[in-house]
Design a protein around this motif. Sequence first.
Motif, PDB file in Angstrom:
ATOM      1  N   PHE A   3       0.857  -1.186   0.000  1.00 34.00           N
ATOM      2  CA  PHE A   3       0.000   0.000   0.000  1.00 34.00           C
ATOM      3  C   PHE A   3       0.891   1.234   0.000  1.00 34.00           C
ATOM      4  CE2 PHE A   3      -2.472   3.445   1.682  1.00 34.00           C
ATOM      5  CZ  PHE A   3      -3.756   3.228   1.198  1.00 34.00           C
ATOM      6  N   LEU A   4       0.654   2.162  -0.939  1.00 32.91           N
ATOM      7  CA  LEU A   4       1.399   3.425  -0.983  1.00 32.91           C
ATOM      8  C   LEU A   4       0.515   4.546  -0.452  1.00 32.91           C
ATOM      9  CD1 LEU A   4       3.116   3.384  -4.506  1.00 32.91           C
ATOM     10  CD2 LEU A   4       4.117   2.834  -2.293  1.00 32.91           C
ATOM     11  N   GLY A  37       6.406   6.851  -9.966  1.00 31.03           N
ATOM     12  CA  GLY A  37       7.662   6.192 -10.330  1.00 31.03           C
ATOM     13  C   GLY A  37       8.042   5.100  -9.343  1.00 31.03           C
ATOM     14  N   LEU A  38       7.880   5.371  -8.061  1.00 31.94           N
ATOM     15  CA  LEU A  38       8.172   4.383  -7.025  1.00 31.94           C
ATOM     16  C   LEU A  38       7.267   3.167  -7.190  1.00 31.94           C
ATOM     17  CD1 LEU A  38       9.490   3.481  -4.317  1.00 31.94           C
ATOM     18  CD2 LEU A  38       7.702   4.815  -3.164  1.00 31.94           C
ATOM     19  N   GLY A  39       5.987   3.415  -7.436  1.00 29.20           N
ATOM     20  CA  GLY A  39       5.041   2.314  -7.625  1.00 29.20           C
ATOM     21  C   GLY A  39       5.414   1.434  -8.806  1.00 29.20           C
ATOM     22  N   TRP A  56      -0.907  -1.074  -4.410  1.00 28.16           N
ATOM     23  CA  TRP A  56      -2.227  -0.443  -4.292  1.00 28.16           C
ATOM     24  C   TRP A  56      -2.005   1.010  -3.945  1.00 28.16           C
ATOM     25  CZ3 TRP A  56      -5.645   2.682  -2.180  1.00 28.16           C
ATOM     26  CH2 TRP A  56      -6.989   2.502  -2.474  1.00 28.16           C
ATOM     27  N   TRP A  57      -2.574   1.887  -4.774  1.00 24.35           N
ATOM     28  CA  TRP A  57      -2.575   3.315  -4.471  1.00 24.35           C
ATOM     29  C   TRP A  57      -3.714   3.959  -5.233  1.00 24.35           C
ATOM     30  CZ3 TRP A  57       0.142   7.428  -7.517  1.00 24.35           C
ATOM     31  CH2 TRP A  57       0.389   7.029  -8.831  1.00 24.35           C
ATOM     32  N   PHE A  75       3.100  -1.343   4.252  1.00 26.87           N
ATOM     33  CA  PHE A  75       2.506  -0.015   4.139  1.00 26.87           C
ATOM     34  C   PHE A  75       3.664   0.955   3.941  1.00 26.87           C
ATOM     35  CE2 PHE A  75       1.237   4.044   5.924  1.00 26.87           C
ATOM     36  CZ  PHE A  75      -0.062   4.225   5.469  1.00 26.87           C
ATOM     37  N   ILE A  76       3.757   1.528   2.760  1.00 26.56           N
ATOM     38  CA  ILE A  76       4.847   2.466   2.477  1.00 26.56           C
ATOM     39  C   ILE A  76       4.297   3.880   2.614  1.00 26.56           C
ATOM     40  CG2 ILE A  76       6.464   3.299   0.751  1.00 26.56           C
ATOM     41  CD1 ILE A  76       6.774   0.475  -0.207  1.00 26.56           C
ATOM     42  N   TRP A  77       4.856   4.590   3.584  1.00 27.08           N
ATOM     43  CA  TRP A  77       4.424   5.951   3.874  1.00 27.08           C
ATOM     44  C   TRP A  77       5.387   6.905   3.188  1.00 27.08           C
ATOM     45  CZ3 TRP A  77       4.625   8.963   9.068  1.00 27.08           C
ATOM     46  CH2 TRP A  77       3.685   9.998   9.046  1.00 27.08           C
ATOM     47  N   CYS A  78       4.948   7.500   2.076  1.00 29.81           N
ATOM     48  CA  CYS A  78       5.784   8.396   1.272  1.00 29.81           C
ATOM     49  C   CYS A  78       5.696   9.810   1.828  1.00 29.81           C
ATOM     50  CB  CYS A  78       5.323   8.372  -0.180  1.00 29.81           C
ATOM     51  SG  CYS A  78       5.423   6.741  -0.937  1.00 29.81           S
ATOM     52  N   LEU A  79       6.852  10.351   2.193  1.00 24.43           N
ATOM     53  CA  LEU A  79       6.924  11.660   2.831  1.00 24.43           C
ATOM     54  C   LEU A  79       7.817  12.602   2.048  1.00 24.43           C
ATOM     55  CD1 LEU A  79       7.585  10.165   6.343  1.00 24.43           C
ATOM     56  CD2 LEU A  79       5.442  11.241   5.610  1.00 24.43           C
TER      57      LEU A  79
END
Length: 173
Positions: free
Chosen positions: A42-43, A55-57, A68-69, A96-100
């Motif tokens: 999950f992004l 791009g990361l996904g 999933w995003w 769970f990837i928390w993009c900051l």
Amino acid sequence: RQTVGVDFRGRFLLDIEPLAKGIEEKWRMGRGDDARARGGVFLSYSRTDHEQVSGLGRELEVGGHRVWWDGDETDLPPGTYWQDQIREAIHRSYAFIWCLSEISVMRSQSWMYPEVLEAIKIQQTLHPSRVFIIPVRLSECDVPDLRIDAVRNLNDLQRFDYFARRTNLAGLG
């Protein structure tokens, strides 16, 4: 704290492949075989970071992960009650990837916060050694100091510096 990302085995990361492999390795250690079929990664991100997260996904998908995003229309089709869909997707995920980013962290209001609070609830039910929440920095910024449990905060978790990876690769060309 190190400014270069480190994967789950303590090695320095120069590209996204070790991150993807590290997620896979930790998933195998902490979840049953049926979890992979049901969920993915999950992004969680702020709309201001859509391009970088896209791009990361893509890179994670190349690494073999189902991502999933809400930037993918197939993940959040029109007419759905999106809050329930997002909550379900977080619970089905094995990471769970928390993009900051500097901009997203400075925002006083964001849908990222309810998402990360849901992820914290899941992290609290897992063995302390089980990696679920992975902070990924898209730019130089502080990971917010949100409490996971009596001992750990989100800013205690090892982060992955996606922006450093792009900088390192640009210097190679």
